[in-house]
Design an enzyme around this catalytic site. Structure first.
Site, PDB file in Angstrom:
ATOM      1  N   ASP A 105      88.802  34.150  25.719  1.00 44.32           N
ATOM      2  CA  ASP A 105      88.505  35.142  26.517  1.00 44.32           C
ATOM      3  C   ASP A 105      88.594  34.293  28.120  1.00 44.32           C
ATOM      4  O   ASP A 105      89.380  33.304  28.516  1.00 44.32           O
ATOM      5  CB  ASP A 105      86.943  35.165  26.415  1.00 44.32           C
ATOM      6  CG  ASP A 105      86.248  34.468  27.332  1.00 44.32           C
ATOM      7  OD1 ASP A 105      86.339  34.261  27.979  1.00 44.32           O
ATOM      8  OD2 ASP A 105      84.751  34.714  26.364  1.00 44.32           O
ATOM      9  N   TYR A 106      88.352  35.074  28.916  1.00 45.74           N
ATOM     10  CA  TYR A 106      89.217  34.330  30.104  1.00 45.74           C
ATOM     11  C   TYR A 106      88.338  33.761  30.910  1.00 45.74           C
ATOM     12  O   TYR A 106      89.330  33.146  31.828  1.00 45.74           O
ATOM     13  CB  TYR A 106      88.705  36.286  31.298  1.00 45.74           C
ATOM     14  CG  TYR A 106      89.707  35.631  32.956  1.00 45.74           C
ATOM     15  CD1 TYR A 106      90.955  36.618  32.925  1.00 45.74           C
ATOM     16  CD2 TYR A 106      89.002  36.446  33.950  1.00 45.74           C
ATOM     17  CE1 TYR A 106      91.221  36.300  34.169  1.00 45.74           C
ATOM     18  CE2 TYR A 106      89.184  36.200  34.934  1.00 45.74           C
ATOM     19  CZ  TYR A 106      90.360  36.419  36.018  1.00 45.74           C
ATOM     20  OH  TYR A 106      91.016  36.169  36.156  1.00 45.74           O
TER      21      TYR A 106
END
Length: 233
Positions: A105-106
């Site tokens: 994820d980010y």
């Protein structure tokens, strides 16, 4: 070499074998300019020409697998609707056609695998593969009772998560090993167990380790390692 048409399409990275069968059923696949209507069809991958929706499908390339050190605040996607930086913005031009194996994820950093082989990517991310992924999670607080629940496997918001291997490293760092790969599973489970994550960093995927690979850099994985991973599936 004679090969089943669905396998040829999957090996070329167009889709899974099931996806290839659906393309055939939809009348999208032609061999030597003749539409085929059955997946039980063999071709010579050196001589026959395969097209999907009028576009030629190239023969499978040599399988290649790479380790990439994903930076912080980068999306694992080809295009981000919010305009955030993606992994392909970080990669040199020659690697921009590679497919990512699963996602980080980010806010998660560390080891991300990339490949030119769509079928390999699918196999490595199937829950049934049970390939261990190891992370270092920096948490706000250590809740030993909560961690024991995560080790046993818990259900959060109706979703059941497999047991995690968790070692306490000190300085609010945990070594967490998972084999399932559900979206945000470590953050979700540790938060539910009273140990919200501040930082998350993946250090290994199966036999492949990040080691000292610098942030934003990429390296090729040996064929021997690829073969060993495939044999373990």
């Amino acid at each position: 070499m004679k090969i089943r048409i669905a396998k040829f399409i999957a090996d070329a990275g167009i889709s899974s074998r099931r996806g290839a069968e659906e393309l055939i059923a939809d009348g999208a696949v032609a061999v030597n300019d003749k539409i085929i209507d059955t997946p039980v069809f063999f071709i010579d991958d050196d001589e026959d020409e395969v097209k999907i929706n009028g576009k030629i499908v190239s023969k499978r390339q040599e399988t290649k697998l790479y380790a990439f050190h994903k930076p912080l605040n980068v999306m694992t996607t080809a295009h981000d609707t919010a305009g955030r930086r993606t992994i392909y913005d970080c990669l040199p031009k020659e690697y921009k056609t590679l497919k990512y194996v699963g996602r980080l994820d980010y806010k998660t950093t560390g080891l991300l695998l990339l490949t030119n082989d769509g079928e390999l990517a699918r196999k490595l991310t199937m829950p049934s593969s049970h390939i261990p992924r190891v992370y270092i999670a920096t948490v706000n607080t250590i809740n030993l009772t909560g961690l024991e629940k995560a080790r046993q496997g818990i259900t959060v918001d109706g979703i059941t998560y497999r047991p995690m291997k968790i070692d306490v490293l000190g300085n609010n760092n945990l070594k967490v090993e998972v084999t399932e790969g559900k979206k945000n599973e470590i953050r979700i489970v540790l938060r539910a167990c009273g140990c919200p994550v501040r930082k998350l960093h993946r250090v290994s995927f199966g036999p492949i380790s990040l080691d000292n690979l610098p942030v934003g850099q990429i390296k090729q994985i040996s064929q021997k390692t690829i073969d060993a991973m495939l044999k373990s599936l």
